[in-house]
Write an enzyme that holds these catalytic residues in place. Structure first.
Site, mmCIF file in Angstrom:
data_model
loop_
_atom_site.group_PDB
_atom_site.id
_atom_site.type_symbol
_atom_site.label_atom_id
_atom_site.label_comp_id
_atom_site.label_asym_id
_atom_site.label_seq_id
_atom_site.Cartn_x
_atom_site.Cartn_y
_atom_site.Cartn_z
ATOM 1 N N ASP A 338 0.832 -1.193 0.000
ATOM 2 C CA ASP A 338 0.000 0.000 0.000
ATOM 3 C C ASP A 338 0.875 1.254 0.000
ATOM 4 O OD1 ASP A 338 -2.648 1.280 0.344
ATOM 5 O OD2 ASP A 338 -1.840 1.873 2.284
ATOM 6 N N GLU A 373 1.654 -0.268 -5.043
ATOM 7 C CA GLU A 373 0.790 0.854 -5.382
ATOM 8 C C GLU A 373 1.743 2.038 -5.551
ATOM 9 O OE1 GLU A 373 -3.327 2.785 -3.718
ATOM 10 O OE2 GLU A 373 -1.713 2.460 -2.271
#
Length: 662
Positions: A338, A373
């Site tokens: 993330d 990401e």
């Protein structure tokens, strides 16, 4: 009375060796570290750690056993301008604890103090670390080792995927055990999913703001203890720990040939900003764990209040050890990071950052599937295409191009083709493979596929932020009617685009990622930021699933696996047999022709045999097929005794695949 001997600075964390427990804690700036042991009644015994080797404080508890509850108090300067926020009144979580007992509520005793230390003791309110030592029989489990070229990722939430599944026993729904249930595995296998990517299963907590509103952090990105399995997704069956239940699920999925990737959160911690709770790193060694400004404030490049300083040597090792723990103890096959730009911050983004170098040097981790990401909200945070070899990346440019092409008529076919070819301009020139592009139309963050076709505006009022949260840049199209209630003509256009987007996703070069529920027609009622909705809004409603769409999706994935141009993970080159780009007359597109004629019509010949016909206009069109004998192929037709075609008449917003007869 418990007495600590010196013990050893290794192994890290709390380690049971069969005779006792060795405790270690990193703190470069502490003046004293106190181990706090708790009995079943919550009574606390404080013992100063007797030894320090470098920046590792350590001690050994003879006779200590698994199940021991513990925490730490750390003393040192409270000097925010220099980044130090030590406060021995606050009990602290071991950053390496592998289990926690209890929950973190909205309690003022967690406040560490902004300019002055808060002297309220937090021990009674804080969950206690647990020493665990769980052996497990993997029964010869081996990783499926799916080649990247054959990988089809399915992004899912443990609870959202299984909570309403009618064929899973009620007591198992919403849990790790549900992932191992034959009904769920059968669904994944029928679809053709190779890789299940789970939203965070690390121990996370709910932000105080959400607790005040009666909401929770459903997605789980507010992680407190990254080594610990979150017990909220455990069934609670007697004798089966959360760790064992997750292991059972991974083993069952592996037995079915399905990989498991974990979404992990190392960009920030659950301590939030300076007004957030002091639970762990802030009180252990704030200046080492976090990115700080010159005056000691948190450099909030994540939007979550803080950012972990992953280039610090110890913090780098902490992440590596954590990943190896999940790999070794749970046999997971990879990780999705993330806000992955934080991994490479030094503080500027650097492909050679310490954490990237450590991952590349680790034989076990470098063999895993690693997905980033590729952004954060800091300066220079957008880094799509810039991660080092070994990483694949979520491709938002692919997402926006495909939405814009099919739903808005804003993207020319040249841009569509570039992203259909794994966004080659982003990845090929940087020495990456096509699989580095994680193609997606939707993900957990944003509209579902159905909502993309039903809502032009977000509808996030249930989140309690007056609809301010969530993106306003969705590239969606409701086809003239906001919401799920619409007439038959509008629904016909929506369903055509639904199938066109799924087909584009699953037949593009690169690695496709399907959001769980998109194959069923799942809606979140226009909420494009359902991070705090642990309810039927986000749980898949299996009873109302679109069975025809599920079959269509499964047929597409089977078709994908038959096409060498999509599975060999090699770049398409001009003139090779992998791809030919054709116009509506079946003629090869010259460089000049790309910019001429209808920009929403195209034919793509893959591996000299499969012809993808695209009409993204809002009217019917006729295309002349290239030389050869063509026939329909599931899910677009039946090949047995099918009519041989020379032209194709396509309705508005449609895509079709034909196969060339041998």
């Amino acid at each position: 009375m418990a007495v600590l001997t010196h013990g050893s600075p290794t192994p890290s964390g709390a380690y049971f060796d069969g005779k006792g427990i060795n405790f270690t804690l990193f703190s470069a700036h502490a003046e004293q570290v106190t181990l706090c042991l708790f009995d079943e009644q919550g009574q606390e015994r404080q013992i100063a750690m007797p030894a320090r080797t470098g920046d590792i404080w350590h001690g050994y508890l003879p006779g200590g056993k698994p199940g021991q509850r513990y925490g730490y108090r750390v003393s040192g300067p409270f000097d925010p301008s220099r980044g130090h926020r030590f406060n021995p009144h606050k009990l602290l979580i071991d950053p390496r604890t592998r289990a926690l007992e209890g929950k973190v509520g909205d309690d003022p005793r967690f406040t560490g103090g902004v300019s002055q230390p808060d002297v309220r003791d937090s021990a009674a309110a804080l969950p206690k670390c647990l020493v665990i030592h769980e052996e497990y029989d993997w029964q010869g489990d081996k990783p499926p080792a799916i080649p990247w070229g054959n990988t089809v990722i399915y992004e899912a939430h443990v609870r959202g995927l299984t909570q309403l599944h009618p064929d899973i026993p009620p007591e198992l729904r919403g849990t790790y055990a549900a992932l191992a249930h034959p009904a769920l595995i059968e669904h994944l296998k029928t679809l053709g999913i190779t890789t299940l990517e789970l939203l965070p299963v690390q121990f996370h907590i709910d932000e105080p703001r959400l607790q005040k509103m009666g909401l929770s952090n459903y997605w789980g990105y507010n992680v407190l203890a990254p080594f610990a399995v979150d017990p909220d997704y455990a069934s609670g069956r007697e004798g089966i720990s959360p760790l064992r239940e997750l292991r059972d699920a991974v083993k069952a999925l592996h037995n079915a040939g399905i990989e498991v990737i974990l979404d992990v959160v190392f960009n920030h911690s659950a301590e939030l900003d300076v007004f957030g709770p002091t639970l762990c790193q802030r009180g252990i060694d704030n200046a080492s764990y976090y990115w700080l400004t010159p005056d000691g404030e948190y450099d909030n490049i994540t939007g979550c209040g803080n950012a972990l300083r992953l280039s610090h040597p110890y913090v780098t090792q902490w992440v590596i050890d954590c990943l190896n723990y999940w790999r070794d103890s749970c046999h997971v096959d990879g990780f999705r990071f993330d806000l992955g730009t934080v991994l490479g911050r030094t503080p500027a983004f650097d492909q050679h950052a310490p954490l990237f170098a450590a991952l590349a040097a680790d034989e076990r981790l470098s063999a895993c599937k690693l997905i980033a990401e590729p952004w954060d909200i800091g300066l220079g945070g957008y880094q799509l295409g810039n991660f080092p070899t070994g990483f694949s990346e979520w491709n938002d440019q692919y997402r926006d191009a495909m939405r814009g092409f099919w739903l808005r008529g804003e993207v020319p076919r040249g841009t569509f083709a570039q992203h259909f070819a794994a966004s080659s301009r982003l990845f090929e020139q940087r020495g990456r493979l096509p699989s580095a592009s994680i193609n997606q139309i939707t993900a957990h963050d944003g509209f579902t596929l159905l909502d993309l076709l039903c809502f032009n505006q977000k509808h996030n009022q249930m989140n309690g932020e007056e609809n301010r949260d969530g993106s306003d840049n969705n590239h969606s199209n409701n086809f003239g009617c906001e919401g799920l209630v619409a007439d038959a003509a509008i629904w016909q256009r929506r369903k055509a685009c639904q199938r066109a987007l799924l087909t584009t996703l699953l037949l593009s070069q690169g690695t496709p990622m399907l959001l769980a529920g998109d194959e069923q027609g799942h809606s979140q009622q226009g909420n494009n930021n359902a991070y705090c909705q642990n309810n039927i809004l986000t749980w898949l409603d299996w009873g109302s699933a679109d069975r025809a769409l599920m079959t269509f999706t499964a047929d597409l994935i089977r078709l994908r696996q038959q096409i060498p141009a999509l599975t060999q993970d090699q770049w398409w080159q001009s003139g090779d047999s992998n791809v030919q780009w054709l116009d509506s007359q079946g003629q090869a597109l010259s460089d000049a022709a790309w910019e001429q004629g209808c920009q929403q019509q195209l034919q793509i010949l893959l591996s000299q045999r499969w012809l993808v016909l695209i009409n993204a206009t809002d009217h019917e069109c006729e295309m002349h097929l290239p030389e050869g004998e063509w026939e329909g192929i599931p899910p677009f037709g039946v090949s047995d005794h099918a009519e041989r075609l020379t032209t194709w008449r396509g309705s508005a917003h449609t895509i079709c695949v034909l196969i060339k007869r041998d």
